[in-house]
Write an enzyme that holds these catalytic residues in place. Structure first.
Site, PDB file in Angstrom:
ATOM      1  CG  LEU A  21      -1.935  -1.113   1.350  1.00  0.00           C
ATOM      2  CD1 LEU A  21      -2.704  -0.977   2.646  1.00  0.00           C
ATOM      3  CD2 LEU A  21      -2.877  -1.107   0.161  1.00  0.00           C
ATOM      4  CB  ALA A  22       1.960   3.474   1.842  1.00  0.00           C
ATOM      5  N   GLY A  24       7.148   4.138   3.630  1.00  0.00           N
ATOM      6  CA  GLY A  24       7.641   5.322   4.309  1.00  0.00           C
ATOM      7  C   GLY A  24       9.143   5.251   4.470  1.00  0.00           C
ATOM      8  N   GLY A  25       9.677   6.127   5.294  1.00  0.00           N
ATOM      9  CA  GLY A  25      11.114   6.173   5.483  1.00  0.00           C
ATOM     10  C   GLY A  25      11.650   5.013   6.289  1.00  0.00           C
ATOM     11  CG  MET A  26      11.960   4.975   9.783  1.00  0.00           C
ATOM     12  SD  MET A  26      11.884   5.392  11.544  1.00  0.00           S
ATOM     13  CE  MET A  26      10.171   5.832  11.752  1.00  0.00           C
ATOM     14  CD  GLU A  28       8.253  -2.904   2.427  1.00  0.00           C
ATOM     15  OE1 GLU A  28       8.305  -2.215   1.393  1.00  0.00           O
ATOM     16  OE2 GLU A  28       8.855  -3.978   2.563  1.00  0.00           O
ATOM     17  CE  LYS A  47       4.615   1.240  10.620  1.00  0.00           C
ATOM     18  NZ  LYS A  47       4.141   2.312  11.542  1.00  0.00           N
ATOM     19  CG  ASP A 153       3.669  11.860  13.110  1.00  0.00           C
ATOM     20  OD1 ASP A 153       3.760  12.984  12.597  1.00  0.00           O
ATOM     21  OD2 ASP A 153       3.924  10.803  12.503  1.00  0.00           O
TER      22      ASP A 153
END
Length: 687
Positions: A21-22, A24-26, A28, A47, A153
């Protein structure tokens, strides 16, 4: 799995991974399916840590912390994490799958169509976030002890909206809890650029009221459809947050009703003591507006709006076909930075930025291609000159194309400061002479020259961009001198934090420093100090090079964003001599004149104080009276126990290089070493 050649396991534990799906920096996130007996199936989101970070103990600890805190949270307005497992030493987390959109996409879609969101929709979203935070802030562990949780966040990208209109807060990956030690040190800056509280920006201790400030930001942006804290430079954004600059609220006019504006001004107070005391009180203030205005607030109205804006396009996972789901909301990597690329306060209605793909191949120029490599590794190759602007690169499984074709590499193939495969026209070239190098740098500083000074040897290259004689920007192909390596070596950041920032470079114009600030790893002042120190170190390092070719191109500029150093270049030259020249080398260089009389220049071009020499070396220079030689000075200083021979050697060499001392034979041997010319254009390095 989409168009990725990224190695994806077909399963993690009992979960079949359907689609990524996506990223990120750390980590997926994948759409996954868990099957059970008699045809049972359940969709969820899984995740996992990015493969290149999976063995990093610091990030693994953060991932475990996230799972620990989320295990204690069960609320309708918080994404539920219901499983945590490990397969082949790889950790993963299974969580509730939210089929819908995000607050960030909702805002962008409405802004793109020029439609204001109904006030009741905006208030419903904010109220749902606050109810989730009210629960999280009061959460306790299984022994009944308060977690003292702070999300840190809260942003539109972490507000998930499913197709029914339910609102859920997600991503507690950088949350602060009282029993977390690894990532909650006072002074650390975490969170997304543009969605932080003043105390977050300045590194002060956080409590729940920090989250209330960021909820205020989200509500303001839902109502106005414009970023509250916008600007072209990340540093400017952070300074506006630090000062709680609410000018956009004052300028919003009719977009912000007076009662909503009043609530926002309290939530966004710079002093946290002036904000709402907790999420429940903030929620009550919103509910009062709803009651007074007799608004119909609930998920149905929100559901209708996300459908109207075209944000719902659910997956079909009943077949083996890969689903296409632009409306799915699990992780929002495209909201890591502000969606304000133009710096004019408007959202990017054309779509979000893409996180750099994970896999590239590079044409090695001999008919072969490199092994697949990550984006950070390719950037390192550009930065160290291993590949250049003419290199061919393939993204994922695509064809090889010129590096300039990819926007994520544009800075590294177009910037004069970062290109290593071109020679500037009109550059003055010579070979390095250790005896005259400091004098040459001194002349450039003295004549306030502007241009690019390039050093090259078989091992590395370095570009020093001078502005009026002072180093403004210094680039190096030495891997150890890269900003990320410097920060890791000095203990200012973790390796995994650099990797995370490198993965997000396209969002930050290819600038690692901006990415580290934007991702909350460094505060602006910390970045300033790091670059300040690194630029000085890179400049002084050339004074330790044993051999090199040198070229100087007058008028050349780096075209890079730079910080003013505020350091005198003469001081850097003196420090560079101290660090770059060994005593044995100075003995060899000064041996031909060790018995010659030294004279002090009556009116030197700079004062001794400007060099900021150690007290003993300053004393030695002042004691030169036109009757002593180097040998005699050593005898005098050592007999008086004022200084040793090493001090005398360094002081004399600095004095000769910076036109404070002179010697007839030194000038004869090294005509470029101690005589001021009428213009630096006459300076010639080498013999």
């Amino acid at each position: 799995m989409g168009n990725s050649s990224h190695a994806v396991p077909p399963r993690l534990g009992p979960y079949e991974l359907i689609e990524r799906l996506a990223t990120g920096g750390m980590a997926e996130v994948y759409l996954a399916r868990r099957a059970g007996p008699r045809g049972f199936q359940k969709l969820c989101a899984v995740k996992r840590i990015l493969p290149q970070l999976a063995r990093d103990p610091d990030f693994v600890a953060m991932f475990v912390d996230e799972a620990r805190v989320c295990a204690n949270l069960s609320h309708p307005n918080i994404v539920q994490v219901f499983d945590f497992g490990e397969q082949d030493e790889e950790l993963y987390m299974a969580m509730e799958y939210v089929d819908g959109t995000t607050g960030a996409r909702l805002i962008r879609a409405a802004a793109a169509r020029g439609e204001e969101l109904p006030l009741e929709v905006s208030l419903h979203v904010a109220l749902s976030i606050l109810r989730g935070l009210e629960y999280a802030h009061a959460a306790r562990d299984r022994k009944g002890r308060p977690l003292n949780l702070v999300h840190r966040d809260v942003s539109p990208g972490n507000v998930l909206i499913d197709r029914s209109g339910a609102v859920k807060l997600t991503d507690f990956g950088i949350a602060r809890a009282s029993d977390f030690e690894r990532r909650t040190d006072q002074g650390q800056l975490k969170g997304k650029l543009g969605y932080m509280s003043p105390e977050q920006v300045t590194g002060r201790e956080l409590d729940a009221r920090s989250d209330l400030f960021t909820v205020g930001i989200v509500l303001a942006e839902l109502v106005t459809l414009r970023p509250l804290f916008s600007g072209g430079r990340e540093l400017d954004v952070l300074l506006r947050i630090r000062d709680a600059d609410l000018g956009p609220i004052d300028r919003a006019g009719s977009l912000l009703p007076d009662d909503v504006k009043s609530v926002l001004l309290r939530a966004l107070a710079r002093d946290k003591l002036l904000r709402y005391s907790n999420a429940a009180v903030f929620a009550e203030a919103i509910e009062e507006i709803i009651r007074r205005r007799r608004l119909q607030v609930g998920p149905a109205r929100l559901s209708a709006w996300i459908e109207r804006l075209g944000l719902i396009d659910g997956p079909d996972v009943s077949s083996d076909n890969e689903p296409s789901r632009p409306g799915t909301a699990i992780l929002e990597p495209d909201d890591v930075v502000r969606n304000d690329p133009r710096g004019d306060g408007s959202y990017d209605s054309g779509g979000s930025y893409e996180v750099a793909p994970q896999i590239y191949r590079v044409d090695l120029g001999d008919g072969t291609a490199s092994q697949p490599m990550s984006y950070p590794r390719v950037i390192e190759l550009f930065a160290t000159g291993a590949i250049g602007s003419r290199s061919l690169v393939a993204r994922e499984s695509g064809r090889f194309k010129p590096a300039l074709h990819y926007k994520e590499f544009s800075r590294f193939v177009t910037s004069p400061a970062l290109r290593w495969d071109d020679d500037a026209d009109g550059a003055e070239k010579s070979m390095l002479d250790r005896a005259t190098l400091p004098a040459y740098l001194f002349q450039l500083a003295l004549e306030r020259e502007t241009g690019a000074l390039v050093f090259r040897n078989e091992e590395k290259q370095k570009k020093i961009f001078l502005v009026e004689g002072a180093p403004e920007f210094v680039a190096s192909t030495d891997r150890r001198e890269l900003l990320g390596e410097h920060l890791v070596a000095t203990g200012q950041v973790l390796r995994m934090e650099v990797e995370m920032a490198l993965a997000m470079l396209p969002k930050f114009g290819g600038r690692l420093g901006d990415a580290l600030v934007g991702l909350g790893v460094l505060r602006p002042i910390e970045l300033f100090r790091a670059i300040h120190d690194q630029t000085q170190m890179r400049y002084m390092d050339v004074l330790g090079w044993p051999d090199a070719s040198i070229s100087f191109t007058r008028g050349a500029r780096s075209h890079e964003e730079t910080f003013p150093l505020g350091v005198d270049p003469f001081e850097l030259i003196a420090r560079g001599i101290r660090e770059g020249y060994t005593v044995s080398e100075l003995v060899q260089l000064l041996a031909p004149i060790e018995d010659d009389v030294l004279e002090r220049v009556p009116n030197p071009p700079v004062r001794i104080e400007v060099l900021r020499l150690p007290e003993r070396e300053s004393y030695i220079l002042r004691k030169v009276d036109g009757t002593s030689s180097v040998r005699a000075l050593i005898g005098q200083m050592t007999n008086l126990k004022i200084a040793d021979a090493d001090d005398v050697m360094r002081a004399v060499f600095v004095g000769l290089s910076c036109e404070m001392l002179r010697s007839i034979r030194w000038t004869a041997l090294h005509p470029d070493s101690g005589i001021r010319r009428s213009g630096a254009s006459k300076v010639r390095l080498g013999r």
